[in-house]
Scaffold this active site. Structure first.
Site, short mmCIF file in Angstrom:
data_model
loop_
_atom_site.label_atom_id
_atom_site.label_comp_id
_atom_site.label_asym_id
_atom_site.label_seq_id
_atom_site.Cartn_x
_atom_site.Cartn_y
_atom_site.Cartn_z
CE LYS A 48 1.31 3.37 17.11
NZ LYS A 48 2.01 4.31 17.43
NE ARG B 194 9.99 0.73 13.28
CZ ARG B 194 8.36 1.65 13.99
NH1 ARG B 194 7.30 0.24 14.78
NH2 ARG B 194 8.02 2.32 13.51
NE ARG C 119 8.10 1.21 9.09
CZ ARG C 119 7.13 1.84 10.17
NH1 ARG C 119 6.57 1.18 11.14
NH2 ARG C 119 6.60 2.58 10.22
#
Ligand code: ADP
Length: 191
Positions: free
Chosen positions: A14, A128, A134
């Protein structure tokens, strides 16, 4: 006003696609995930509150999220429209968005889901996690929790807009440019 919801599970792409789309269609990008991360980085009270949930792979409570979203929309008066990325993620958020837009004489134009199978999502998120920094991408357990949360709490948003004839799916696997082109076609059709 054009109000698009870019929808899909964590890792569906997204954010990447939204950045390209807002440039092309001159819309404002609002990512609730980005807004939370900005607040986390700056240690704001909102960030500290959100951290409790994000770290577990759970959703931040609706009230907090909805208020943050509304404030962001109101910061951008007189724009062509918005791409909402990562919002709404619950039925309650969807109803709140509908009411809020109605108050501005507007509505959700279309919801586009990036359709990606689970095994591909897990692979992407782990990848990722190596570079994004993250915390929620680093642990398999948190990733699986986010996928479960998506199925339980977020899929109903897709169904909410199906009933209004507004939800569609776009295949989200393959070449980035191809996926982008598929999205562009859907948006042009919606305008
Ligand atoms: P991803 O799509 O990879 O899960 P996001 O950047 O959209 O990542 O969101 C990261 C986290 O921020 C979510 O796991 C959730 O905890 C929180 N979050 C983002 N958007 C919302 C929302 N609309 N409602 C509740 N929590 C949210």
């Amino acid at each position: 006003m054009i109000n698009l919801i870019l929808f899909g599970p964590p890792g569906s792409g997204k954010g990447t696609q939204a950045l390209k789309l807002v440039k092309k269609f001159k819309l404002v990008h609002i990512s609730t995930g980005d807004l939370f991360r900005f607040n986390l980085k700056n240690n704001t009270p909102l960030g500290l509150e959100a951290k409790k949930y994000i770290d577990k792979g759970a959703l931040v409570p609706d009230k907090v999220t909805i208020n943050m979203l509304k404030a962001k929309v109101l910061e951008n008066p007189k724009v062509k429209g918005f791409i909402f990325d990562g919002f709404p993620r619950t039925k309650k958020q969807a109803s709140a968005l509908d009411r809020f837009l109605k108050g501005m004489d507007s509505e959700v134009t279309k919801l586009i889901m990036l359709d990606v199978p689970d095994d591909e999502l897990v692979r992407r998120l782990k990848e990722r996690g190596k570079t994004s920094g993250r915390a929620d991408d680093k642990s398999k357990k948190i990733i699986l929790n986010r996928l479960a949360t998506y199925k339980e709490e977020t899929i109903p948003v897709f169904d909410h807009y199906i009933k209004k004839g507004k939800s569609i799916k776009v295949w989200g696997v393959g070449d980035l440019e191809m996926i982008y082109k598929r999205l562009c076609l859907e948006i042009k059709e919606a305008k």
